[in-house]
Design an enzyme around this catalytic site. Structure first.
Site, PDB file in Angstrom:
ATOM      1  N   SER A 110       1.758  -9.773  -0.939  1.00  0.00           N
ATOM      2  CA  SER A 110       1.519  -8.362  -0.843  1.00  0.00           C
ATOM      3  C   SER A 110       1.888  -7.866   0.470  1.00  0.00           C
ATOM      4  CB  SER A 110      -0.069  -8.052  -1.174  1.00  0.00           C
ATOM      5  OG  SER A 110      -0.902  -8.900  -0.303  1.00  0.00           O
ATOM      6  N   LYS A 127       0.730  -1.305  -0.041  1.00  0.00           N
ATOM      7  CA  LYS A 127       0.094   0.127   0.073  1.00  0.00           C
ATOM      8  C   LYS A 127       0.673   1.324  -0.049  1.00  0.00           C
ATOM      9  CE  LYS A 127      -4.282  -1.524   1.524  1.00  0.00           C
ATOM     10  NZ  LYS A 127      -4.344  -2.754   2.171  1.00  0.00           N
ATOM     11  N   GLU A 144     -10.337   6.692   4.056  1.00  0.00           N
ATOM     12  CA  GLU A 144     -11.033   5.692   4.729  1.00  0.00           C
ATOM     13  C   GLU A 144     -10.006   4.703   5.074  1.00  0.00           C
ATOM     14  OE1 GLU A 144     -10.675   5.747   1.618  1.00  0.00           O
ATOM     15  OE2 GLU A 144     -10.066   3.462   1.306  1.00  0.00           O
TER      16      GLU A 144
HETATM   17  C1  LIG Z   1      -5.158  -4.038   1.884  1.00  0.00           C
HETATM   18  C2  LIG Z   1      -4.499  -5.224   1.483  1.00  0.00           C
HETATM   19  C3  LIG Z   1      -4.631  -6.029   0.291  1.00  0.00           C
HETATM   20  C4  LIG Z   1      -5.792  -5.739  -0.310  1.00  0.00           C
HETATM   21  O1  LIG Z   1      -5.923  -4.780  -1.200  1.00  0.00           O
HETATM   22  P1  LIG Z   1      -5.637  -4.695  -2.883  1.00  0.00           P
HETATM   23  O2  LIG Z   1      -6.270  -3.398  -3.108  1.00  0.00           O
HETATM   24  O3  LIG Z   1      -6.706  -5.749  -3.260  1.00  0.00           O
HETATM   25  O4  LIG Z   1      -4.270  -5.252  -2.983  1.00  0.00           O
HETATM   26  C5  LIG Z   1      -3.866  -7.050   0.078  1.00  0.00           C
HETATM   27  N1  LIG Z   1      -3.038  -7.548   0.857  1.00  0.00           N
HETATM   28  C6  LIG Z   1      -2.419  -6.754   1.911  1.00  0.00           C
HETATM   29  C7  LIG Z   1      -1.362  -7.041   2.931  1.00  0.00           C
HETATM   30  C8  LIG Z   1      -3.251  -5.626   2.309  1.00  0.00           C
HETATM   31  O5  LIG Z   1      -2.833  -4.893   3.320  1.00  0.00           O
END
Ligand SMILES: *Cc1c(COP(=O)(O)O)cnc(C)c1O
Length: 427
Positions: A389, A100, A122
């Protein structure tokens, strides 16, 4: 310097000038807000051509976020699963622990360029709030984060982080007191004062230009990963897998591979307690086309078009909508959308931890779970690239409490991996 935001990488040339990906996306907002969005779009189109901006962004990516994040060959996991080779794009190693921060820094830099004093957003579980508060602290802007009362109680450590970083956490007490209501409240606050502040949305959702802008800021993930896998393996992967909440980490990695028809792309949605129960957030798999938060996409909605409550073990994936480009990629058949249940995600969480010493976020565990399923159907010399992610520190107490490991005597049969996974307590 690598120009990470060149439009060349958006090989589908989408969205069009109305912010549409086929029938999806667009902008369904009050005229007053439309004026503001037009300004944001114009300014964004300027800065992506501006070498000074691009230099500042790429310098922060390198020296502050820690980019490029590595691509790592998970050999022991691949061996244990028995099938294709699994590689991980390590977004979990970024400062603040997830992808993010990539778009938050971009959005706050844009806000600064536009002369704004404050960024607002948000947050659900608090991950986006923390990433934005971090970028705001870094670049010296004020930051207001709208968060449901229920989430504030659930996510105390992230609330503390935001406060320490200097953000104001504004409690939202309407409706279900969770993410969707927080988005509504933040949009209203934005409408009241669109001059001194800017809304920094948390994923590739919302009215144009957000789905485009957030995707572009995340596309660094795919650009890096494509070069890294070619260096490591000498070729492109057979498959790329990412979890899909709003869809930003998935668009980030997919964007570099959209033109490579030999690479199969998989988006993994949360199936929660099962697709045949109401407790999931599998928007593309189970939803229908509608409008939410200013854009058209697949939605989980009731007959009157109201967004349904959603659930999964990973609060970062719990959104009743999905980025419009995903809806488009689904309808043209370029990306396969599948899902993983809570239990499958937890198995992947423990599996990756034990086999590689990497504790993944429960969100990312959905992608790992799908890669494990997929690997078993593929050959040993084939490659799956997973976007990891984020990291799982935030999830450790929850997992141990709800999915403890049952003690057992190993039988010594097989490689022990399946046996280990079968001793995670079922809900
Ligand atoms: C917020 C988050 C997501 C989901 O958000 P996307 O916009 O779908 O990428 C996925 N993995 C992590 C670690 C997150 O913090």
């Amino acid at each position: 310097m690598q120009n990470i935001l060149t439009k060349e990488i958006n090989t589908t040339n989408l969205p069009d000038s109305n912010g549409r990906f086929g029938e999806f996306g667009g902008s369904y907002i009050p005229p007053q807000l439309q004026t503001v969005m037009d300004e944001v779009t114009k300014e964004y189109e300027n800065i992506v051509q501006d070498p000074v901006f691009l230099e500042e962004l790429s310098s922060l990516q390198r020296h502050y976020v820690g980019r490029p994040s590595p691509v790592y060959h998970a050999k022991r996991l691949s061996e244990a699963v028995g099938g294709a080779q699994i590689y991980l794009k390590r977004e979990d190693l970024n400062h603040t622990g997830a992808h993010k921060i990539n778009h938050c820094i971009g959005e706050v830099l844009l806000a600064k360029k536009m002369g704004k004093k404050k960024v607002i957003a948000e947050t659900g579980a608090g991950q986006h709030g923390v990433a934005l508060a971090t970028a705001a602290a870094l670049l010296g802007l004020e930051c207001d984060i709208y968060m449901g009362e229920v989430d504030i109680k659930k996510e105390a450590p992230n609330v503390s982080r935001m406060k320490i970083l200097g953000a104001q956490v504004i409690e939202v007490t309407r409706g279900t007191k969770t993410l969707k209501d927080a988005v509504d409240a933040a949009f209203e606050a934005y409408l009241e004062d669109p001059d001194t502040q800017i809304y920094c949305i948390g994923s590739v959702v919302g009215p144009h230009p957000f789905p485009m802008m957030v995707r572009d800021f995340q596309s660094v993930v795919g650009i890096e990963a494509k070069a890294q896998i070619q260096e490591l393996a000498g070729r492109l992967p057979e498959a790329v897998v990412a979890c899909v909440g709003g869809g930003s980490n998935a668009m980030g990695i997919f964007s570099a591979f959209l033109e490579d028809s030999e690479v199969t792309l998989y988006g993994v949605e949360p199936a929660g307690k099962g697709l045949d129960t109401p407790d999931h957030a599998a928007t593309i798999t189970k939803g229908s086309v509608g409008i939410l938060h200013g854009f058209k996409s697949f939605l989980l909605q009731d007959e009157s078009g109201e967004a349904l409550p959603v659930y999964s073990i990973a609060s970062g994936l719990d959104y009743p909508g999905v980025g419009p480009q995903h809806s488009y990629l689904k309808t043209i058949g370029r990306v396969n959308y599948d899902s993983a249940t809570d239990h499958e995600a937890v198995e992947a969480f423990y599996g990756l931890s034990r086999m590689e010493g990497i504790i993944p976020a429960l969100e990312s565990s959905h992608a790992v779970a799908h890669a494990i399923k997929l690997a078993k159907t593929m050959k040993k010399d084939e490659i799956i690239l997973v976007n990891l992610s984020g990291r799982g520190d935030k999830d450790i107490d929850y997992v141990l409490e709800h999915y403890p490991l049952v003690e057992y005597e190993p039988t010594g049969k097989g490689n022990g991996f399946e046996e280990f996974l079968s001793h995670i307590k079922k809900q």
